[in-house]
Design a protein around this motif. Structure first.
Motif, PDB file in Angstrom:
ATOM      1  N   ARG A  29       0.842  -1.211   0.000  1.00  0.00           N
ATOM      2  CA  ARG A  29       0.000   0.000   0.000  1.00  0.00           C
ATOM      3  C   ARG A  29       0.869   1.249   0.000  1.00  0.00           C
ATOM      4  NH1 ARG A  29      -3.913  -2.192   4.145  1.00  0.00           N
ATOM      5  NH2 ARG A  29      -2.289  -1.572   5.590  1.00  0.00           N
ATOM      6  N   SER A  30       1.912   1.226   0.824  1.00  0.00           N
ATOM      7  CA  SER A  30       2.799   2.392   0.922  1.00  0.00           C
ATOM      8  C   SER A  30       3.576   2.584  -0.379  1.00  0.00           C
ATOM      9  CB  SER A  30       3.756   2.232   2.099  1.00  0.00           C
ATOM     10  OG  SER A  30       3.015   2.186   3.301  1.00  0.00           O
ATOM     11  N   ALA A  31       4.012   1.476  -0.967  1.00  0.00           N
ATOM     12  CA  ALA A  31       4.750   1.569  -2.238  1.00  0.00           C
ATOM     13  C   ALA A  31       3.863   2.180  -3.319  1.00  0.00           C
ATOM     14  CB  ALA A  31       5.248   0.192  -2.657  1.00  0.00           C
ATOM     15  N   ALA A  32       2.553   1.855  -3.285  1.00  0.00           N
ATOM     16  CA  ALA A  32       1.629   2.419  -4.280  1.00  0.00           C
ATOM     17  C   ALA A  32       1.501   3.932  -4.096  1.00  0.00           C
ATOM     18  CB  ALA A  32       0.263   1.746  -4.163  1.00  0.00           C
ATOM     19  N   ILE A  33       1.586   4.396  -2.850  1.00  0.00           N
ATOM     20  CA  ILE A  33       1.547   5.848  -2.598  1.00  0.00           C
ATOM     21  C   ILE A  33       2.792   6.508  -3.211  1.00  0.00           C
ATOM     22  CG2 ILE A  33       1.690   7.611  -0.767  1.00  0.00           C
ATOM     23  CD1 ILE A  33      -0.049   5.740   0.964  1.00  0.00           C
ATOM     24  N   VAL A  34       3.911   5.830  -3.098  1.00  0.00           N
ATOM     25  CA  VAL A  34       5.160   6.378  -3.659  1.00  0.00           C
ATOM     26  C   VAL A  34       5.064   6.461  -5.188  1.00  0.00           C
ATOM     27  CG1 VAL A  34       7.637   5.961  -3.974  1.00  0.00           C
ATOM     28  CG2 VAL A  34       6.573   5.532  -1.746  1.00  0.00           C
ATOM     29  N   THR A  35       4.633   5.381  -5.806  1.00  0.00           N
ATOM     30  CA  THR A  35       4.645   5.373  -7.277  1.00  0.00           C
ATOM     31  C   THR A  35       3.554   6.281  -7.855  1.00  0.00           C
ATOM     32  OG1 THR A  35       3.291   3.380  -7.279  1.00  0.00           O
ATOM     33  CG2 THR A  35       5.665   3.067  -7.494  1.00  0.00           C
ATOM     34  N   ALA A  36       2.521   6.566  -7.062  1.00  0.00           N
ATOM     35  CA  ALA A  36       1.444   7.428  -7.569  1.00  0.00           C
ATOM     36  C   ALA A  36       1.886   8.883  -7.716  1.00  0.00           C
ATOM     37  CB  ALA A  36       0.237   7.352  -6.635  1.00  0.00           C
ATOM     38  N   ASN A  37       2.957   9.255  -7.026  1.00  0.00           N
ATOM     39  CA  ASN A  37       3.399  10.655  -7.094  1.00  0.00           C
ATOM     40  C   ASN A  37       4.813  10.730  -7.682  1.00  0.00           C
ATOM     41  OD1 ASN A  37       4.181  13.266  -6.755  1.00  0.00           O
ATOM     42  ND2 ASN A  37       3.774  13.357  -4.544  1.00  0.00           N
ATOM     43  N   PRO A  38       4.928  11.143  -8.952  1.00  0.00           N
ATOM     44  CA  PRO A  38       6.251  11.178  -9.581  1.00  0.00           C
ATOM     45  C   PRO A  38       7.232  12.133  -8.894  1.00  0.00           C
ATOM     46  CG  PRO A  38       4.515  11.960 -11.092  1.00  0.00           C
ATOM     47  CD  PRO A  38       3.842  11.585  -9.821  1.00  0.00           C
ATOM     48  N   GLN A  39       6.719  13.025  -8.049  1.00  0.00           N
ATOM     49  CA  GLN A  39       7.622  13.945  -7.337  1.00  0.00           C
ATOM     50  C   GLN A  39       8.317  13.277  -6.153  1.00  0.00           C
ATOM     51  OE1 GLN A  39       5.436  17.420  -6.201  1.00  0.00           O
ATOM     52  NE2 GLN A  39       5.129  18.055  -8.317  1.00  0.00           N
ATOM     53  N   THR A  40       7.806  12.130  -5.737  1.00  0.00           N
ATOM     54  CA  THR A  40       8.415  11.455  -4.589  1.00  0.00           C
ATOM     55  C   THR A  40       9.687  10.745  -5.026  1.00  0.00           C
ATOM     56  OG1 THR A  40       6.238  11.141  -3.645  1.00  0.00           O
ATOM     57  CG2 THR A  40       8.001   9.835  -2.686  1.00  0.00           C
ATOM     58  N   LYS A  41      10.807  11.308  -4.585  1.00  0.00           N
ATOM     59  CA  LYS A  41      12.108  10.790  -5.019  1.00  0.00           C
ATOM     60  C   LYS A  41      12.916  10.240  -3.851  1.00  0.00           C
ATOM     61  CE  LYS A  41      12.452  11.977  -9.410  1.00  0.00           C
ATOM     62  NZ  LYS A  41      13.086  11.087 -10.386  1.00  0.00           N
ATOM     63  N   ILE A  42      12.511  10.586  -2.641  1.00  0.00           N
ATOM     64  CA  ILE A  42      13.216  10.051  -1.470  1.00  0.00           C
ATOM     65  C   ILE A  42      12.181   9.495  -0.498  1.00  0.00           C
ATOM     66  CG2 ILE A  42      14.765  10.555   0.469  1.00  0.00           C
ATOM     67  CD1 ILE A  42      15.937  12.835  -1.117  1.00  0.00           C
TER      68      ILE A  42
END
Ligand code: ADP
Ligand code: ASP
Ligand code: MG
Length: 456
Positions: A29-42
């Motif tokens: 679930r958390s990984a999906a939050i990361v991939t949903a936002n291309p601005q998340t780089k760290i």
């Protein structure tokens, strides 16, 4: 234009706490939050839920080898359960088992002699483990994740268990070692842990991953810091204390800092310090329900209510120093604080009268529990005055705006609490908070009573 400036327009640092990386489902679930936002780089993450507690227990020294093995077995199972669901466990399996072996060896050392340095080395394994699994989950979602060891970047001093980070050095190290990775990768790294100038592992204190994420966000000049946890934002009080607690949509840095400082566990007390320095807006949301929205913490907000929230902090230690010499004398307090400073005892709250001063001891170190006054300090202070140490107390803080300047607010607050014995009331020093100590067993009732009369 340097790299930090290039990225600042669009860079999000996201932090996921223990429950958000508790198992394969939570990590996915958390990984999906990361991939949903291309601005998340760290992405900085905590240890899987429950792991740090077990590591602290082992670090405190478990002498019975069967019990020790049981604890290691529990840790193994937690991580094996995630490995079992990966498409390519072979990519991280050896690393995971290597770390688990280290824990077993170090726990054996701790059983014969513990130290703050060894404790940090042991507890750091929780985040070292979880980051291997989380980055592999991202890779299996076709995200360009790379796992980075944060320790050579998160430079701190030598205070094991509650190390103080060095922001200027961290910025320089992050610029050299992290920024070049961001063009083509999503960096997955550890919250909570760091190292001193000799490269020895340190930790920032329990719950320190929030602080790590803010420090890294500051270091790379991020435009947003996201704290993903198990509740959709900051509430008017801990929702575990009362179901009447309500989520807050938007709150100022000053108010949220007071909440964090006074025990709202949702944010490590120091989290907002780097965010304020760099003016980075902070979003707090639930990784279980990202669509539910959350709280934005910013410099300026539309509403500044008189009463905003209540925080509760357990495990308080109150020290009362009484001296007849204090009456009309000078130098007494200076001498008291000289002794405390010499022993690196950090003081939290202070109230004074003609002949006595009461103070509470600060606490954030990894060991947990109520802080104690070392015997030597008691002896030195006893040369000056009568020393009384009391535990079993909790600190209640009411957070709001202009409380001490608003007529009638004291009546509303204290009127609701007439049946309780409040100690060490601190009121007026900050426009944003009023706090007091109360017996531990009454604390939650007091919070519920105040919440009902001021915030519902
Ligand atoms: P994480 O592991 O994600 O860092 P924590 O357990 O440290 O999560 O913090 C989240 C918890 O903080 C919530 O589950 C909640 O019980 C507690 N909490 C305390 N005060 C508040 C508050 N004012 N608003 C929301 N949650 C709070
Ligand atoms: N894993 C550490 C702890 O449990 C740090 C954190 O989660 O923020 O305290
Ligand atoms: Mg936390």
């Amino acid at each position: 234009m340097d790299k930090a400036t290039t990225h600042s327009d669009s860079l999000t640092v996201a932090k996921f706490g223990g429950t958000s990386v508790a198992d394969y489902t939570a990590m996915s679930r958390s990984a999906a939050i990361v991939t949903a936002n291309p601005q998340t780089k760290i992405v900085l993450i905590s240890a899987c839920s429950g792991v740090t507690n077990i590591l602290v227990e082992l670090a405190n020294g478990v002498s019975d080898s069967t019990t020790r093995q049981q604890r290691i077995q529990t840790l193994t199972q937690t991580h094996q359960d995630v490995l079992d669901q990966l498409q390519h466990p072979e990519n991280v399996q050896d690393a995971i088992y290597g770390l688990l072996d280290n824990i077993a060896t170090l726990a054996e050392h701790a059983a014969s002699a513990t130290s703050a340095q060894l404790t940090d080395q042991i507890v750091s394994h929780g985040e070292l483990l979880s980051t291997h699994l989380f980055s592999q989950i991202l890779v299996e979602l076709n995200a360009p994740a790379v796992r980075v060891d944060i320790r050579p970047i998160m430079r701190t001093d030598d205070q094991f268990g509650k190390a103080i980070p060095q922001p200027d050095t961290i910025k320089q190290l992050a610029t050299e070692q992290l920024l070049p990775l961001l063009d083509n990768n999503i960096v997955v790294s550890q919250g909570f842990i760091g190292s001193n100038s000799q490269g020895v592992t340190t930790t920032l204190g329990r719950g320190g991953s929030d602080y790590s994420a803010a420090l890294i966000a500051e270091a790379v000049n991020a435009s947003t810091l996201e704290i993903w946890t198990d509740v959709p934002g900051l509430y008017t009080t801990d929702p575990r204390i009362t179901s009447a607690a309500k989520p807050i949509k938007e709150i100022s840095f000053s108010e949220a800092s007071e909440m964090a400082n006074f025990g709202a566990k949702i944010l490590h007390p120091s989290t907002l310090v780097p965010a304020v320095r760099q003016q980075i807006p902070v979003f707090v949301g639930s990784s279980k329900a990202p669509d539910q929205g959350g709280t934005w913490i910013r410099q300026s907000v539309e509403e500044a209510p008189l009463f905003r929230a209540l925080a509760l902090r357990a495990n308080q230690t109150m020290v009362t120093l009484t001296s007849l010499n204090m009456f009309h004398a000078y130098g007494f307090l200076a001498e008291v604080f000289r002794i405390l400073a010499e022993h690196k005892i950090s003081v939290d709250l202070i109230t004074t009268s003609e002949v006595s001063v009461s103070l509470t001891l600060d606490q954030t170190d990894t060991g947990g529990g109520a802080p104690t006054l070392p015997l030597q300090v008691v002896e030195e202070l006893s040369q000056l005055c009568v020393v009384d140490v009391e535990q079993g107390l909790s600190l209640v803080a009411l957070i709001g705006n202009q409380m001490s300047d608003t007529k009638g607010s004291a009546k509303d607050i204290f009127g609701a609490l007439e049946d309780h014995n409040l100690r060490m009331i601190c009121y007026g020093a900050s426009p944003h908070n009023l706090c007091f100590l109360i017996n531990e067993d009454e604390a939650k009732d007091v919070v519920r009573t105040l919440h009902a009369s001021l915030l519902e």
